[in-house]
Design a protein around this motif. Structure first.
Motif, mmCIF file in Angstrom:
data_model
loop_
_atom_site.group_PDB
_atom_site.id
_atom_site.type_symbol
_atom_site.label_atom_id
_atom_site.label_comp_id
_atom_site.label_asym_id
_atom_site.label_seq_id
_atom_site.Cartn_x
_atom_site.Cartn_y
_atom_site.Cartn_z
ATOM 1 N N ILE A 139 -9.550 1.092 1.687
ATOM 2 C CA ILE A 139 -8.590 2.171 1.512
ATOM 3 C C ILE A 139 -7.658 1.910 0.331
ATOM 4 O O ILE A 139 -7.402 2.784 -0.479
ATOM 5 C CB ILE A 139 -7.778 2.389 2.808
ATOM 6 C CG1 ILE A 139 -8.684 2.997 3.871
ATOM 7 C CG2 ILE A 139 -6.583 3.286 2.558
ATOM 8 C CD1 ILE A 139 -8.032 3.235 5.185
ATOM 9 N N PHE A 140 -7.198 0.656 0.216
ATOM 10 C CA PHE A 140 -6.138 0.453 -0.770
ATOM 11 C C PHE A 140 -6.644 0.193 -2.172
ATOM 12 O O PHE A 140 -5.881 0.263 -3.120
ATOM 13 C CB PHE A 140 -5.189 -0.648 -0.307
ATOM 14 C CG PHE A 140 -4.261 -0.118 0.727
ATOM 15 C CD1 PHE A 140 -3.123 0.571 0.355
ATOM 16 C CD2 PHE A 140 -4.555 -0.223 2.065
ATOM 17 C CE1 PHE A 140 -2.300 1.120 1.293
ATOM 18 C CE2 PHE A 140 -3.730 0.323 3.020
ATOM 19 C CZ PHE A 140 -2.600 0.992 2.631
ATOM 20 N N LEU A 141 -7.929 -0.106 -2.303
ATOM 21 C CA LEU A 141 -8.424 -0.356 -3.649
ATOM 22 C C LEU A 141 -9.337 0.754 -4.143
ATOM 23 O O LEU A 141 -10.012 0.608 -5.140
ATOM 24 C CB LEU A 141 -9.139 -1.701 -3.699
ATOM 25 C CG LEU A 141 -8.265 -2.869 -3.278
ATOM 26 C CD1 LEU A 141 -9.012 -4.161 -3.391
ATOM 27 C CD2 LEU A 141 -7.004 -2.930 -4.121
ATOM 28 N N SER A 142 -9.370 1.873 -3.432
ATOM 29 C CA SER A 142 -10.248 2.958 -3.876
ATOM 30 C C SER A 142 -9.489 4.082 -4.545
ATOM 31 O O SER A 142 -10.058 5.110 -4.856
ATOM 32 C CB SER A 142 -11.034 3.515 -2.698
ATOM 33 O OG SER A 142 -11.840 2.517 -2.164
ATOM 34 N N GLY A 143 -8.206 3.892 -4.730
ATOM 35 C CA GLY A 143 -7.434 4.909 -5.430
ATOM 36 C C GLY A 143 -6.868 5.987 -4.535
ATOM 37 O O GLY A 143 -6.501 7.048 -5.008
ATOM 38 N N ALA A 144 -6.789 5.706 -3.220
ATOM 39 C CA ALA A 144 -6.229 6.722 -2.336
ATOM 40 C C ALA A 144 -4.735 6.884 -2.590
ATOM 41 O O ALA A 144 -4.203 7.977 -2.527
ATOM 42 C CB ALA A 144 -6.471 6.357 -0.877
ATOM 43 N N TRP A 145 -4.057 5.806 -2.871
ATOM 44 C CA TRP A 145 -2.596 5.862 -2.980
ATOM 45 C C TRP A 145 -2.098 5.623 -4.397
ATOM 46 O O TRP A 145 -1.074 6.150 -4.786
ATOM 47 C CB TRP A 145 -1.961 4.857 -2.020
ATOM 48 C CG TRP A 145 -2.367 5.146 -0.631
ATOM 49 C CD1 TRP A 145 -3.359 4.541 0.071
ATOM 50 C CD2 TRP A 145 -1.848 6.168 0.221
ATOM 51 N NE1 TRP A 145 -3.484 5.119 1.292
ATOM 52 C CE2 TRP A 145 -2.567 6.107 1.428
ATOM 53 C CE3 TRP A 145 -0.832 7.118 0.083
ATOM 54 C CZ2 TRP A 145 -2.312 6.975 2.478
ATOM 55 C CZ3 TRP A 145 -0.583 7.963 1.138
ATOM 56 C CH2 TRP A 145 -1.319 7.887 2.317
ATOM 57 N N THR A 146 -2.786 4.789 -5.149
ATOM 58 C CA THR A 146 -2.354 4.556 -6.520
ATOM 59 C C THR A 146 -3.582 4.651 -7.426
ATOM 60 O O THR A 146 -4.671 4.299 -7.006
ATOM 61 C CB THR A 146 -1.700 3.172 -6.677
ATOM 62 O OG1 THR A 146 -2.623 2.192 -6.216
ATOM 63 C CG2 THR A 146 -0.423 3.054 -5.894
ATOM 64 N N PRO A 147 -3.396 5.122 -8.658
ATOM 65 C CA PRO A 147 -4.554 5.350 -9.520
ATOM 66 C C PRO A 147 -5.331 4.073 -9.832
ATOM 67 O O PRO A 147 -4.745 3.020 -10.066
ATOM 68 C CB PRO A 147 -3.944 5.934 -10.802
ATOM 69 C CG PRO A 147 -2.493 5.815 -10.672
ATOM 70 C CD PRO A 147 -2.134 5.551 -9.271
ATOM 71 N N ILE A 148 -6.641 4.197 -9.830
ATOM 72 C CA ILE A 148 -7.491 3.040 -10.095
ATOM 73 C C ILE A 148 -7.285 2.540 -11.521
ATOM 74 O O ILE A 148 -7.323 1.343 -11.770
ATOM 75 C CB ILE A 148 -8.975 3.416 -9.878
ATOM 76 C CG1 ILE A 148 -9.236 3.593 -8.385
ATOM 77 C CG2 ILE A 148 -9.913 2.359 -10.431
ATOM 78 C CD1 ILE A 148 -10.664 3.866 -8.051
#
Lengths: 362, 359
Positions: free
Chosen positions: B288-297
């Motif tokens: 969840i946290f490294l797929s760009g759900a919350w902050t841009p990749i």
């Protein structure tokens, strides 16, 4: 309270934890959260894929392109596209921003010249930040004097590093979620397997049972305080300006609060998976929202400000940020107050747990 | 026929567990509403304070331009020391010192330097707040005329409404979490109860049993997504959609199967529901946290950027944002659909090899 009874029960718990490999998760999950969130959550905006369409080809337009290329914020490509083609690049997520400099732009200065900037607004924070950057760079490129020049002095996080902002905030999240779920599972496991009847029938008192059940997660996570602190200081290079003992004691009390929550969860659930899900669900949302990672507590609206005061994470993280970045310690009255609020939380939660735990079949 | 029997059985099991049904309804409605309403990443209500050493009318004029929703009502402090103390106690985030020289320079149209003290703990918010300040202050002093107008258009979401973005992110995170747990538990519960061997002994092919078991949970997820999109995303938050909603359903369906593949692998290596819980947490967090759900990749470190190509969630998030905000066409979405399908097939094969056989 008999020490040797507690000792025997305590020994059994530790052996149990090591045998069923829970010990790995106890240390793996906090480590994972710190490293993943620390490296993964980036609030600052860098390497924006920018396409500049220069239809002017003048000295000024070259200067503007130069100004954009020389920051870490933009990855600039100068391309010769029509507006439609460029828009399609944004639509297919191949560019984040287009700047269009119209023909004879530099001739029309002060006579209604216009520069067009199109930003992909799907990420709101990125869009707002980008807008500010672009305005700054362009005004800089026009070489004009602003009436008011802001001389900002940054406190606490002088160089505005993302790591300093996010890593300390993770302590409050990790030590709320992980010890609570471990403590809850350790008690509920006995209920699910049926060995809880040993506790019902053995001559061990409720207090002795709770002490010997809560001390293992408490002790194991006390070690985590040091592991995470070392990672924060040396892997993420976060400064530590406060008093180590205040940080340490506050963290121990906070872990006590967390295992207290786990104790309460274990009273109302009867299977391990339910205990795990419930303890994670009730701790992770407040732990994240009110940790100060995403937004500072002081800039919350009225409703969320009241909600933030209900959960312990706000008080603890205030002390953590103070220890890492500010360094006021107990010189500031607010910190002393927050410290005692944390103590009160721990006492209340453990007392409630002791009251509600029954030493008999329901 | 055989498939519908298995589906019927799985739905029956699902609806018997009232607690689970309520929890899933909560995750698809109220939880997304709270996240959309509660999480605001662009600074709002920034507490601001000032010291007025110059005692001039223009200071009051400047101060009166700091207002809602960006700033709270500015607080006045008597000395710079008091202002600093308030910052150290985190009562205010921004402190402005209007000294005599500033006002003198401003009135005589020289370059006026304004001292601003900032609590930069939350670096990104502090930076955006400084940008707000700069924009407000640009209006004052010598009638500034820019040589050219800067025409900034934020496409797709002109007012930077965080509700739209946050509610979709939370929805996708919840689909990931529920998909992993629901599908893995469907298999592991049978393993735990000892009925899995009986299932495999039935006169039905193992692959069909596995496929229909996963399909049953995917259908439950699709109903959840429909409720969530209808009630919260469109209903409460009025999110615009520039692409075709049908494509969103298509990619959701494929994504649910890719997640189902991961869950199948989890189920094949764990023996109890508790182990599923642990493994899910360990896999879900990075997903969840490294797929760009919350902050841009694009602002993550390059290593993580490469790693995220392995995550089905990455393609789902990009495709969903493409559909809702950027309005992409079917051809543009094909790579995402293909990636999801490929991942689902590979994971299914691995999972089937491990769990689809007796003993």
């Amino acid at each position: 309270m008999r020490i040797n009874v507690i000792k025997a029960y305590f020994k059994k718990e530790v052996i149990d934890l090591i045998r069923n490999k829970m010990i790995i998760l106890t240390y793996l999950i906090p480590l994972m959260i710190l490293i993943l969130f620390g490296f993964g959550i980036k609030m600052e905006v860098t390497h924006v894929r920018t396409i500049i369409i220069d239809n002017d080809h003048s000295k000024l337009s070259l200067e503007i392109i130069n100004k954009f290329s020389h920051t870490k914020y933009f990855d600039v490509k100068v391309e010769n596209l029509t507006y439609k083609e460029a828009l399609h690049k944004i639509q297919t997520n191949k560019a984040d921003m287009i700047i269009i400099i119209p023909p004879s732009f530099s001739k029309n200065l002060y006579k209604g010249a216009q520069i067009g900037v199109f930003i992909d607004g799907s990420f709101p924070l990125r869009a707002v930040t980008l807008q500010g950057y672009v305005e700054k760079v362009l005004i800089n490129g026009f070489n004009i004097k602003l009436p008011i020049k802001i001389e900002n002095r940054n406190f606490f996080n002088e160089s505005m590093r993302d790591y300093n902002a996010i890593v300390p905030g993770l302590f409050g999240l990790i030590f709320l979620v992980v010890p609570a779920s471990l403590a809850a599972i350790m008690i509920v496991k006995e209920k699910e397997v049926g060995t809880i009847f040993n506790f019902y029938s053995a001559p061990i008192t409720k207090i002795e049972f709770i002490i010997s059940k809560l001390i293992p997660p408490f002790l194991f996570h006390s070690v985590n305080i040091f592991i995470l602190l070392i990672l924060a200081l040396y892997l993420f290079d976060v400064p530590f300006r406060g008093n180590f003992f205040i940080f340490w004691i506050a963290s121990e009390i906070y872990i006590l609060i967390s295992v207290g929550i786990g104790l309460l969860v274990s009273i109302i659930t009867s299977t391990q998976i339910a205990a795990l899900v419930l303890s994670v669900v009730i701790t992770i949302i407040p732990g994240f929202l009110y940790s100060g990672i995403l937004m500072p507590i002081s800039s919350m609206g009225k409703e969320s400000l009241i909600e933030a005061h209900i959960f312990p994470v706000m008080y603890y993280n205030h002390l953590v940020y103070d220890s890492f970045l500010v360094g006021e310690g107990f010189k500031s009255g607010g910190n002393i107050l927050y410290f005692f609020i944390l103590c009160a939380y721990a006492v209340i939660l453990i007392t409630l747990g002791t009251l509600f735990l029954k030493k008999a079949i329901k | 026929m055989k498939m519908s029997a298995i589906l019927k059985k799985e739905f029956l099991v699902f609806f018997r567990n009232i607690g689970l049904v309520v929890f899933i309804l909560y995750a698809f409605t109220l939880d997304i509403y709270i996240a959309g309403k509660g999480i605001k990443v662009t600074p709002r209500n920034v507490p601001i304070g000032y010291v007025n050493e110059a005692d001039n009318l223009i200071v009051n004029k400047i101060i009166s331009s700091f207002h809602k929703p960006e700033f709270k009502k500015p607080k006045m402090f008597l000395s710079e020391k008091a202002l600093k103390e308030a910052i150290y106690n985190k009562k205010i985030m921004v402190g402005i010192v209007f000294d005599k020289e500033f006002v003198k320079n401003l009135l005589s149209k020289k370059e006026a330097k304004l001292q601003v003290l900032v609590d930069a703990t939350a670096a990104a918010q502090a930076e955006v707040t400084l940008i707000y300040l700069q924009n407000i202050l640009m209006k004052f002093g010598n009638n500034l005329k820019l040589p050219a107008t800067i025409d900034i258009i934020k496409l797709f979401n002109p007012n930077s409404n965080t509700k739209w973005f946050m509610s979709l992110s939370e929805l996708m995170s919840n689909i990931t979490m529920l998909g992993l747990v629901l599908i893995a538990v469907v298999f592991v519960r049978e393993k735990e109860n000892g009925t899995w061997d009986i299932m495999l002994l039935m006169p039905v092919r193992g692959s069909l049993i596995i496929f229909s078991k996963i399909l049953s949970q995917v259908l439950i997820l699709m109903v959840g997504i429909t409720i969530s999109i209808g009630l919260i995303v469109f209903g409460a938050f009025d999110t615009p959609i520039n692409g075709n909603l049908f494509y969103f359903y298509l990619i959701s369906f494929l994504f649910a199967f890719a997640i189902g593949g991961i869950a199948l692998v989890i189920a094949s290596v764990s023996k109890s529901v508790l182990e599923v819980g642990h493994l899910t947490i360990v896999i879900m967090l990075p997903l969840i946290f490294l797929s760009g759900a919350w902050t841009p990749i694009s602002s993550m470190s390059p290593f993580i950027q490469y790693l995220s190509y392995l995550s089905p969630l990455r393609y789902y998030i990009e495709a969903t944002q493409d559909i809702f905000f950027r309005g992409s066409s079917f051809m543009d979405l094909l790579p995402y659909l293909g990636a999801e399908l490929l991942m689902a097939l590979v994971l299914f094969y691995i999972g089937y090899k491990k769990i689809g056989r007796l003993f």
